[in-house]
Design a protein around this motif. Structure first.
Motif, PDB file in Angstrom:
ATOM      1  N   UNK A 151     -12.851  23.782  51.049  1.00 15.59           N
ATOM      2  CA  UNK A 151     -13.375  22.460  50.702  1.00 15.59           C
ATOM      3  C   UNK A 151     -13.445  22.357  49.183  1.00 15.59           C
ATOM      4  N   UNK A 152     -13.196  21.166  48.676  1.00 15.38           N
ATOM      5  CA  UNK A 152     -13.237  20.935  47.234  1.00 15.38           C
ATOM      6  C   UNK A 152     -14.236  19.830  46.936  1.00 15.38           C
ATOM      7  N   UNK A 153     -15.161  20.097  46.026  1.00 14.94           N
ATOM      8  CA  UNK A 153     -16.192  19.127  45.688  1.00 14.94           C
ATOM      9  C   UNK A 153     -15.963  18.525  44.304  1.00 14.94           C
ATOM     10  N   UNK A 154     -15.806  19.387  43.286  1.00 11.96           N
ATOM     11  CA  UNK A 154     -15.602  18.906  41.927  1.00 11.96           C
ATOM     12  C   UNK A 154     -14.922  19.985  41.095  1.00 11.96           C
ATOM     13  N   UNK A 155     -14.447  19.601  39.917  1.00  7.45           N
ATOM     14  CA  UNK A 155     -13.614  20.477  39.098  1.00  7.45           C
ATOM     15  C   UNK A 155     -14.406  21.452  38.232  1.00  7.45           C
ATOM     16  N   UNK A 156     -15.643  21.142  37.930  1.00  8.78           N
ATOM     17  CA  UNK A 156     -16.381  21.911  36.920  1.00  8.78           C
ATOM     18  C   UNK A 156     -16.380  23.429  37.148  1.00  8.78           C
ATOM     19  N   UNK A 157     -16.565  23.942  38.371  1.00 15.76           N
ATOM     20  CA  UNK A 157     -16.564  25.398  38.542  1.00 15.76           C
ATOM     21  C   UNK A 157     -15.242  26.064  38.184  1.00 15.76           C
ATOM     22  N   UNK A 158     -14.178  25.282  38.091  1.00 15.80           N
ATOM     23  CA  UNK A 158     -12.849  25.846  37.866  1.00 15.80           C
ATOM     24  C   UNK A 158     -12.364  25.702  36.422  1.00 15.80           C
ATOM     25  N   UNK A 159     -13.235  25.212  35.531  1.00 19.90           N
ATOM     26  CA  UNK A 159     -12.876  25.105  34.116  1.00 19.90           C
ATOM     27  C   UNK A 159     -12.583  26.502  33.559  1.00 19.90           C
ATOM     28  N   UNK A 160     -11.461  26.636  32.832  1.00 20.36           N
ATOM     29  CA  UNK A 160     -11.071  27.896  32.179  1.00 20.36           C
ATOM     30  C   UNK A 160     -10.780  29.007  33.193  1.00 20.36           C
ATOM     31  N   UNK A 161     -10.445  28.614  34.431  1.00 20.85           N
ATOM     32  CA  UNK A 161     -10.118  29.578  35.484  1.00 20.85           C
ATOM     33  C   UNK A 161      -8.672  29.395  35.936  1.00 20.85           C
ATOM     34  N   UNK A 162      -8.084  30.492  36.413  1.00 17.83           N
ATOM     35  CA  UNK A 162      -6.751  30.421  37.012  1.00 17.83           C
ATOM     36  C   UNK A 162      -6.935  30.105  38.497  1.00 17.83           C
ATOM     37  N   UNK A 163      -6.521  28.902  38.865  1.00 16.94           N
ATOM     38  CA  UNK A 163      -6.825  28.390  40.192  1.00 16.94           C
ATOM     39  C   UNK A 163      -5.540  28.151  40.984  1.00 16.94           C
ATOM     40  N   UNK A 164      -5.498  28.696  42.187  1.00 18.48           N
ATOM     41  CA  UNK A 164      -4.404  28.406  43.114  1.00 18.48           C
ATOM     42  C   UNK A 164      -4.865  27.325  44.070  1.00 18.48           C
ATOM     43  N   UNK A 165      -4.165  26.194  44.097  1.00 18.94           N
ATOM     44  CA  UNK A 165      -4.434  25.131  45.055  1.00 18.94           C
ATOM     45  C   UNK A 165      -3.348  25.200  46.119  1.00 18.94           C
ATOM     46  N   UNK A 166      -3.766  25.435  47.356  1.00 20.64           N
ATOM     47  CA  UNK A 166      -2.812  25.605  48.448  1.00 20.64           C
ATOM     48  C   UNK A 166      -2.716  24.310  49.234  1.00 20.64           C
TER      49      UNK A 166
END
Length: 322
Positions: A151-166
């Protein structure tokens, strides 16, 4: 009737827009009803991303000709929550929230409905539970790690992170674009050969352009094989690759609770898991047990949505009045 059971003519399971529509029809027709919802009012919409906009315009999300006024061409999550909340409260709908239905059984001419809080007996049951509660899992090693979410709520936790969106659906594309614009390093892992054709028409060119310019990386015809704390392993047309990774947002879809439907006596097709119902009345193969909304589509969750299943409420109430 058993004295320890609460008696209602109609039990509606699910307080999403379609469940609310069914309640409105019951109220208009003086049918004694109760809506039972295991979460908050319109729980699925509540769990949508904070900045999500609907594909439909506001008038197509309206219930019972109650105006839905939006400041946007496409209403957002907060506007929808406000609208359905106002509809429920101003009409004083009978809704029990945070109560989970555990079992439905047909007993002679009535239904016995058991929840975690009470037991009920009713002549009719309407299941309008949607499909958002059970994610389609990747079924790969490491999926249980804390850095993985479906589940995706908002972008803030992923700032400056390497994120894989599947995934490459509307939810995956929205998440990828928002995380990228908030400062995340986004890589999309897409099973298909391209971004999904059903992605919102005003968003699809945006994601394609971001991928083509290299702002968002994408691996098409690819899938995750393994998730580890600091990396993921993916299978691509060019072979197996390992890439650094801090978080995995796996938005690969959701499915209805088929076990719940089966335990209630509803027959489900082998292909696409479509439950058996009469399309003229929405009554299932169990007499007096009706289906409403997206749950009617089985795994084809893109076929039913608010604007084309609002009519189910009127169809059901007209039939159960007979």
């Amino acid at each position: 009737m058993a004295s320890n059971k609460i008696s209602k003519n109609t039990i509606i399971i699910g307080a999403g827009p379609i469940g609310i529509a069914c309640a409105l029809e019951c109220r208009k027709n003086n049918i004694d009803y109760l809506v039972i919802e295991k979460g908050a009012l319109t729980n699925s919409i509540f769990n949508y991303p904070l900045n999500m906009h609907f594909f439909s315009t506001s008038e197509k999300l309206e219930l019972d000709n109650i105006p839905f006024i939006s400041k946007n061409p496409k209403p957002d999550r907060n506007e929808a929550l406000e609208y359905y909340r106002r509809v429920a409260t101003s009409n004083e709908l009978e809704i029990n929230l945070f109560e989970t239905v555990i079992d439905i059984q047909k007993e002679a001419e009535n239904f016995s409905v058991k929840t975690n809080k009470a037991s009920y007996i009713s002549s009719h049951v309407i299941i309008a539970t949607g499909f958002y509660d059970i994610p389609a899992l990747l079924k790969v090693p490491g999926e249980e790690l804390p850095k993985v979410t479906h589940y995706y709520k908002e972008a803030h936790p992923y700032v400056m992170q390497k994120v894989a969106v599947v995934g490459a659906s509307n939810s995956a594309v929205d998440a990828a674009l928002e995380i990228y614009r908030k400062g995340g390093d986004v890589t999309m892992i897409v099973r298909g050969k391209e971004i999904g054709e059903r992605v919102k028409y005003w968003v699809r060119p945006d994601i394609i352009n971001r991928i083509e310019e290299g702002s968002i990386k994408a691996f098409f015809s690819s899938e995750i094989l393994k998730i580890e704390p600091l990396q993921i392993t993916i299978k691509t047309p060019d072979g197996i690759k390992k890439i650094k990774n801090d978080a995995v947002v796996a938005l690969t879809g959701y499915r209805p609770n088929f076990d719940f439907l089966k335990s209630s006596g509803i027959e489900i097709s082998e292909e696409n898991k479509i439950p058996k119902y009469n399309p003229q009345t929405m009554e299932s193969n169990v007499s007096g047990l009706y289906l409403a909304g997206v749950i009617c589509g089985g795994t084809e969750t893109h076929k039913w949505f608010i604007e084309n299943s609002r009519i189910h409420a009127k169809m059901i109430i007209e039939d159960l009045k007979k």
